[in-house]
Scaffold this motif. Sequence first.
Motif, PDB file in Angstrom:
ATOM      1  N   ALA A 233       0.843  -1.217   0.000  1.00 11.02           N
ATOM      2  CA  ALA A 233       0.000   0.000   0.000  1.00 11.02           C
ATOM      3  C   ALA A 233       0.873   1.260   0.000  1.00 11.02           C
ATOM      4  O   ALA A 233       0.570   2.238  -0.684  1.00 11.02           O
ATOM      5  N   LEU A 234       1.975   1.209   0.750  1.00 17.05           N
ATOM      6  CA  LEU A 234       2.878   2.374   0.804  1.00 17.05           C
ATOM      7  C   LEU A 234       3.583   2.594  -0.539  1.00 17.05           C
ATOM      8  O   LEU A 234       3.813   3.722  -0.952  1.00 17.05           O
ATOM      9  N   LEU A 235       3.897   1.485  -1.231  1.00 21.13           N
ATOM     10  CA  LEU A 235       4.519   1.620  -2.555  1.00 21.13           C
ATOM     11  C   LEU A 235       3.508   2.191  -3.552  1.00 21.13           C
ATOM     12  O   LEU A 235       3.854   2.996  -4.410  1.00 21.13           O
ATOM     13  N   ALA A 236       2.245   1.768  -3.406  1.00 24.06           N
ATOM     14  CA  ALA A 236       1.199   2.242  -4.323  1.00 24.06           C
ATOM     15  C   ALA A 236       0.782   3.680  -4.018  1.00 24.06           C
ATOM     16  O   ALA A 236       0.306   4.395  -4.895  1.00 24.06           O
ATOM     17  N   HIS A 237       0.936   4.095  -2.747  1.00 21.57           N
ATOM     18  CA  HIS A 237       0.522   5.457  -2.346  1.00 21.57           C
ATOM     19  C   HIS A 237       1.658   6.156  -1.605  1.00 21.57           C
ATOM     20  O   HIS A 237       1.539   6.467  -0.417  1.00 21.57           O
ATOM     21  N   PRO A 238       2.793   6.427  -2.289  1.00 21.49           N
ATOM     22  CA  PRO A 238       3.935   7.027  -1.585  1.00 21.49           C
ATOM     23  C   PRO A 238       3.632   8.421  -1.040  1.00 21.49           C
ATOM     24  O   PRO A 238       4.298   8.887  -0.124  1.00 21.49           O
ATOM     25  N   GLN A 239       2.608   9.060  -1.603  1.00 20.98           N
ATOM     26  CA  GLN A 239       2.261  10.411  -1.139  1.00 20.98           C
ATOM     27  C   GLN A 239       1.119  10.381  -0.117  1.00 20.98           C
ATOM     28  O   GLN A 239       0.437  11.397   0.084  1.00 20.98           O
ATOM     29  N   ALA A 240       0.893   9.215   0.503  1.00 23.06           N
ATOM     30  CA  ALA A 240      -0.185   9.109   1.505  1.00 23.06           C
ATOM     31  C   ALA A 240      -0.014  10.201   2.565  1.00 23.06           C
ATOM     32  O   ALA A 240       1.104  10.576   2.918  1.00 23.06           O
ATOM     33  N   ASP A 241      -1.140  10.724   3.053  1.00 17.76           N
ATOM     34  CA  ASP A 241      -1.081  11.828   4.015  1.00 17.76           C
ATOM     35  C   ASP A 241      -0.934  11.342   5.446  1.00 17.76           C
ATOM     36  O   ASP A 241      -0.512  12.086   6.330  1.00 17.76           O
ATOM     37  N   LEU A 242      -1.302  10.072   5.690  1.00 18.83           N
ATOM     38  CA  LEU A 242      -1.305   9.576   7.068  1.00 18.83           C
ATOM     39  C   LEU A 242      -1.426   8.059   7.081  1.00 18.83           C
ATOM     40  O   LEU A 242      -2.095   7.475   6.229  1.00 18.83           O
TER      41      LEU A 242
END
Length: 212
Positions: free
Chosen positions: A44-53
């Motif tokens: 999930a972190l690789l798919a959403h590196p710009q995650a806000d939280l």
Amino acid sequence: MGSPVILVADDHPLFRAAVLHALRAAMPQADVVESASAPALGQALLAHPQADLLLLDLTMPGARGFSVLLHVRGEHPQVPVVVISSNDHPRVIRRAQQFGAAGFIPKSAPAEAIGEAVAAVLDGGSWFPPMAAERSEADAELAAKLAQLTPQQFRVLLCLADGLLNKQIAHELGLAENTVKVHVTAILKKLDCYSRTQAAVLVKGLEPESSA
């Protein structure tokens, strides 16, 4: 700013549903991505590196206490992490803070607390319950040592802690055995450890004590 992307990592479907409900109530526009294990969170972190939280449970399959928190802080320092845990022992809360969390929500907290904590952290602040535990120099030292490890070295360290031999670690991580040997030497040097066993004991120290 568009809709905030919030990752929720917890292996209990019912609790994830409760968190989702609280997030929907607090910020209906949020885009929520769920993970039920440490490997799924990695994806999930690789798919959403710009995650806000990231809302992170400390006890998930593939996780060893604070290891995931330290791993995420090392590999994705731009993503603030709020720990959610049923273990709200003051020392656990203090260690989460020292290991880089931006907040801590006890699972026993009311649903509004989730909205409050998320809003505070998205705003660049932090959110922790009142703590009685003192800051620990030993934890501060441990966090500083672990911060020197590369993400790959951190993965090797966790395999070491599981008692795997170099050959098994190489197979597990898809590395050459010689590369693993080089990593192990570097890890022991960075952690000031003289043996693999000592390094494994250090990782054991990342597990939250029981709140009993």
